[in-house]
Design a protein around this motif. Sequence first.
Motif, PDB file in Angstrom:
ATOM      1  N   LEU A   1       0.804  -1.223   0.000  1.00 36.74           N
ATOM      2  CA  LEU A   1       0.000   0.000   0.000  1.00 36.74           C
ATOM      3  C   LEU A   1       0.836   1.272   0.000  1.00 36.74           C
ATOM      4  CD1 LEU A   1      -2.671  -1.054   2.634  1.00 36.74           C
ATOM      5  CD2 LEU A   1      -2.892  -1.083   0.139  1.00 36.74           C
ATOM      6  N   ALA A   2       0.379   2.261  -0.776  1.00 38.81           N
ATOM      7  CA  ALA A   2       1.001   3.578  -0.767  1.00 38.81           C
ATOM      8  C   ALA A   2       0.307   4.497   0.236  1.00 38.81           C
ATOM      9  CB  ALA A   2       0.931   4.198  -2.160  1.00 38.81           C
ATOM     10  N   ALA A   3      -0.925   4.143   0.619  1.00 37.86           N
ATOM     11  CA  ALA A   3      -1.723   4.962   1.537  1.00 37.86           C
ATOM     12  C   ALA A   3      -2.636   4.036   2.329  1.00 37.86           C
ATOM     13  CB  ALA A   3      -2.555   5.970   0.744  1.00 37.86           C
ATOM     14  N   PRO A   4      -3.144   4.503   3.480  1.00 38.53           N
ATOM     15  CA  PRO A   4      -4.093   3.669   4.227  1.00 38.53           C
ATOM     16  C   PRO A   4      -5.320   3.331   3.382  1.00 38.53           C
ATOM     17  CG  PRO A   4      -3.356   5.505   5.567  1.00 38.53           C
ATOM     18  CD  PRO A   4      -2.852   5.754   4.172  1.00 38.53           C
ATOM     19  N   ILE A   5      -5.887   2.170   3.634  1.00 38.00           N
ATOM     20  CA  ILE A   5      -7.121   1.779   2.962  1.00 38.00           C
ATOM     21  C   ILE A   5      -8.219   2.746   3.397  1.00 38.00           C
ATOM     22  CG2 ILE A   5      -8.844  -0.040   2.689  1.00 38.00           C
ATOM     23  CD1 ILE A   5      -6.646  -2.012   3.555  1.00 38.00           C
ATOM     24  N   SER A   6      -9.014   3.192   2.449  1.00 38.91           N
ATOM     25  CA  SER A   6     -10.187   4.010   2.752  1.00 38.91           C
ATOM     26  C   SER A   6     -11.386   3.078   2.804  1.00 38.91           C
ATOM     27  CB  SER A   6     -10.376   5.072   1.667  1.00 38.91           C
ATOM     28  OG  SER A   6     -11.620   5.721   1.841  1.00 38.91           O
ATOM     29  N   VAL A   7     -12.047   3.007   3.954  1.00 36.14           N
ATOM     30  CA  VAL A   7     -13.180   2.099   4.142  1.00 36.14           C
ATOM     31  C   VAL A   7     -14.407   2.896   4.549  1.00 36.14           C
ATOM     32  CG1 VAL A   7     -14.076   0.134   5.452  1.00 36.14           C
ATOM     33  CG2 VAL A   7     -11.649   0.229   4.852  1.00 36.14           C
TER      34      VAL A   7
END
Length: 148
Positions: A132-138
């Motif tokens: 991942l390049a960024a946190p998962i958006s949930v």
Amino acid sequence: MPRHAHENRRRAGELWLSLDNGHKTFYNVLPRGTQEAPAQPTGDAMADESPVTVIARFTPTPETSGRLRELLEGMVAPTRAEAGCHFYNLFAAQGDGAEFVLLECYEDSSALEAHRVSTHYKNYRAQLPDLLAAPISVTVLAPVDALN
């Protein structure tokens, strides 16, 4: 109206509990090197027994896009085979394909929780931080006016 995942900081790669709109529980995995703090839970987590829809957005690093896609594709068949899964659909953003989106729907919050404790889910989540390049958006959604 549902809100997106809290952006609190904690150690990279950990599963962490957060709440969406004070009543839906979900977990997040962060890219290696990201520091997260624990979310502040409020309300009665997962008390609702209506269908639960989840939208999860994944942004890979440029060099891990193919590996992330393979990992996400590997989750489709075992998740669709779960008793409480209504659908589990994987999409890639049009254009550069730098984002993957999962659209998931479960019978109820218990079915979502059963998914999150499954072996295939735990194995997949353990592999995510390096991709991942960024946190998962949930975003966790409750139906207002939805067709089955």
